[in-house]
Design a protein around this motif. Sequence first.
Motif, short mmCIF file in Angstrom:
data_model
loop_
_atom_site.label_atom_id
_atom_site.label_comp_id
_atom_site.label_asym_id
_atom_site.label_seq_id
_atom_site.Cartn_x
_atom_site.Cartn_y
_atom_site.Cartn_z
N GLY A 272 0.79 -1.21 0.00
CA GLY A 272 0.00 0.00 0.00
C GLY A 272 0.83 1.27 0.00
N ARG A 273 1.98 1.23 0.68
CA ARG A 273 2.83 2.41 0.79
C ARG A 273 4.06 2.36 -0.09
NH1 ARG A 273 3.21 3.87 7.15
NH2 ARG A 273 3.84 5.88 6.25
N GLY A 274 4.27 1.22 -0.74
CA GLY A 274 5.40 1.10 -1.66
C GLY A 274 6.75 1.26 -1.00
N ARG A 275 6.95 0.63 0.15
CA ARG A 275 8.22 0.73 0.88
C ARG A 275 8.37 -0.50 1.76
NH1 ARG A 275 7.28 4.72 6.10
NH2 ARG A 275 5.98 3.21 7.21
N PHE A 276 9.52 -0.57 2.46
CA PHE A 276 9.75 -1.68 3.38
C PHE A 276 9.23 -1.29 4.77
CE2 PHE A 276 13.42 -1.99 0.36
CZ PHE A 276 12.96 -3.12 -0.31
N PRO A 277 8.45 -2.14 5.42
CA PRO A 277 7.99 -1.83 6.78
C PRO A 277 9.18 -1.80 7.73
CG PRO A 277 7.48 -4.11 6.24
CD PRO A 277 8.00 -3.48 4.98
N ASN A 278 9.23 -0.81 8.60
CA ASN A 278 10.39 -0.67 9.46
C ASN A 278 10.05 0.12 10.70
OD1 ASN A 278 11.52 2.39 9.10
ND2 ASN A 278 10.54 1.69 7.22
N SER A 279 10.88 -0.01 11.70
CA SER A 279 10.78 0.79 12.92
C SER A 279 12.04 1.65 13.02
CB SER A 279 10.67 -0.13 14.14
OG SER A 279 10.66 0.63 15.34
N ASP A 280 11.91 2.91 12.62
CA ASP A 280 13.04 3.85 12.60
C ASP A 280 14.20 3.35 11.75
OD1 ASP A 280 11.72 5.67 14.28
OD2 ASP A 280 12.41 4.60 16.08
N GLY A 281 13.90 2.54 10.74
CA GLY A 281 14.94 2.05 9.85
C GLY A 281 15.29 0.58 10.04
N ARG A 282 14.83 -0.05 11.11
CA ARG A 282 15.10 -1.47 11.33
C ARG A 282 13.94 -2.30 10.78
NH1 ARG A 282 15.50 -1.51 16.41
NH2 ARG A 282 17.76 -1.60 16.80
N ILE A 283 14.24 -3.19 9.83
CA ILE A 283 13.23 -4.08 9.25
C ILE A 283 13.16 -5.37 10.05
CG2 ILE A 283 12.49 -5.31 7.17
CD1 ILE A 283 14.15 -3.32 5.52
N LEU A 284 14.30 -6.01 10.18
CA LEU A 284 14.46 -7.26 10.93
C LEU A 284 15.84 -7.22 11.59
CD1 LEU A 284 13.25 -9.75 8.14
CD2 LEU A 284 11.98 -9.18 10.22
N PRO A 285 16.14 -8.10 12.50
CA PRO A 285 17.49 -8.13 13.06
C PRO A 285 18.55 -8.23 11.96
CG PRO A 285 16.05 -9.51 14.37
CD PRO A 285 15.25 -9.08 13.16
N GLY A 286 19.45 -7.29 11.92
CA GLY A 286 20.53 -7.29 10.93
C GLY A 286 20.14 -6.70 9.58
N LEU A 287 18.87 -6.30 9.42
CA LEU A 287 18.39 -5.78 8.13
C LEU A 287 17.73 -4.42 8.35
CD1 LEU A 287 17.96 -6.31 5.08
CD2 LEU A 287 15.78 -7.41 5.68
N TYR A 288 18.20 -3.42 7.61
CA TYR A 288 17.78 -2.04 7.83
C TYR A 288 17.44 -1.37 6.49
CZ TYR A 288 20.49 -3.21 12.00
OH TYR A 288 20.98 -3.85 13.11
N CYS A 289 16.82 -0.20 6.57
CA CYS A 289 16.55 0.56 5.37
C CYS A 289 16.69 2.05 5.66
CB CYS A 289 15.17 0.25 4.79
SG CYS A 289 13.78 0.55 5.91
N VAL A 290 16.99 2.81 4.62
CA VAL A 290 17.17 4.25 4.73
C VAL A 290 16.57 4.93 3.50
CG1 VAL A 290 19.27 4.21 6.15
CG2 VAL A 290 19.47 4.03 3.67
N GLY A 291 16.41 6.25 3.59
CA GLY A 291 15.94 7.02 2.44
C GLY A 291 14.51 6.70 2.06
N TRP A 292 14.24 6.76 0.77
CA TRP A 292 12.88 6.51 0.28
C TRP A 292 12.43 5.07 0.54
CZ3 TRP A 292 12.14 9.39 -5.06
CH2 TRP A 292 12.20 10.77 -4.83
N ALA A 293 13.37 4.14 0.58
CA ALA A 293 13.01 2.76 0.91
C ALA A 293 12.47 2.66 2.33
CB ALA A 293 14.23 1.85 0.76
N LYS A 294 12.85 3.61 3.18
CA LYS A 294 12.37 3.66 4.56
C LYS A 294 11.12 4.52 4.69
CE LYS A 294 13.53 6.00 8.89
NZ LYS A 294 14.49 6.92 9.53
N ARG A 295 11.18 5.76 4.15
CA ARG A 295 10.14 6.76 4.38
C ARG A 295 9.06 6.80 3.33
NH1 ARG A 295 14.67 9.87 4.10
NH2 ARG A 295 13.76 10.99 2.35
N GLY A 296 9.34 6.24 2.15
CA GLY A 296 8.52 6.54 0.99
C GLY A 296 9.12 7.75 0.29
N PRO A 297 8.61 8.08 -0.91
CA PRO A 297 9.22 9.14 -1.72
C PRO A 297 8.92 10.54 -1.21
CG PRO A 297 7.29 8.29 -2.83
CD PRO A 297 7.48 7.43 -1.61
#
Length: 435
Positions: free
Chosen positions: A327-352
């Motif tokens: 629905g949001r076209g991004r990876f679900p995360n908590s302040d950039g943490r997706i899973l243990p050892g896996l993170y996201c930043v930028g538009w992949a985190k926040r959306g565009p």
Amino acid sequence: MRHIAIVGSGPAGYYSAEAAQKKFGEDVCVDILDRLPVPFGLIRTGVAPDHQSIKAVSRRYEKTNTGDNVRFVGNVTVGEDVSVAELQQLYDAVILATGAPLDRALDIPGSDLPGVIGSAAFVGWYNGHPDFKDLDPPLDARSVAIIGNGNVALDVARILAKTENELVGSDIVGHALEGLKHSRVERITFLGRRGPHQIAMTPKELGELGHLERARPVVEADDFPDIGDDAMLEPGMRKSVTHLRNFQILAADAQHKPIEIAFDFFAMPVEIQGDGRVERLIVEKTELDKDLRSIATGERYELDCQMVISCIGYRTPPIEGVPYEHGRGRFPNSDGRILPGLYCVGWAKRGPSGTIGTNKPDGFGVVEMIAEDIGENSRKTGRQGLDSLLVKRGVETVTFRDWKKIEEAEISRARAGSPREKFTDIADMIAARKA
């Protein structure tokens, strides 16, 4: 030694690598992976070619590559050449900095007609992205509708309207410049669901429309609220609205300019029609409710156009094995943490959303999180393990030193006044690094 893999070499990726260098010093080894043989992502293929001062931020990212502990690994597609799960086995932390390179779908009837183009595709075409080099937009169109009221819509309109002389000094690719030289566009219309006080165009970029050689911006006086209401806007928005008001006042003095750039506010596209290609856009008038949301009025009209460019947003591509919010076209995360050892930043985190600089606190924030999560000792093989795996799979990687050879070749190919002529074919990029 800590081992970090960053997927994506755009601003978010490089700010994360810079943060890791500053946080861990020499006690970190960072690999920045990208599916293209060339780095810098959005800076290279998203920022408008006539905005060279913005593209200059890549010099900062180059400095990040000067040390031995940060490496660019180009021509590697994560999800095909190597999986995220495999990266997690090799590295202490994996940061997804893939951006949002895909167009958000224009979900109205007729959106599949020839002549309907997403902004990612159109921008990629004139910026030389290999995925869109063969786009061939219908530049025989007399009238173009641009859906959206943001800066990407402005970029698209400005490139369509500029003369060849105005594009001297830009790095627009040759095939796009040649196509635009023969363009027949006479009218460009921005369509936005809300009004001038809700526009998402920033003042500097919007003001450029008032200085084009052959194009004049047109705004209807009836679309504006009372001028006294402008005082309640935040300063940046107030400057944008002032530009719009000035366009409306000065329009009569620019009648000699052959291209009209019209702002159609309170306008919601509902259907695209045509026999084998775009011929018209059906638009429904809107109004604002008490919460400033647009609501349909039921009143419709036709807008003649032969090309529609949708600038309504972007989405991050899903990657196998990584949770994804469709629905949001991004990876679900908590302040950039997706899973243990896996993170996201930028538009992949926040959306565009946000500017290039908005990615910097993302990168520094996620590195602080990684520092807390992984501690000081690592048993991962990191770079050594990745190289061994890619060699076994026959993947031909591109280094930052290779990229500098590609860049030298692009500079040597440049037309007069241009900083470079980009390669638009991956095979040509690979060949250039071997020359």
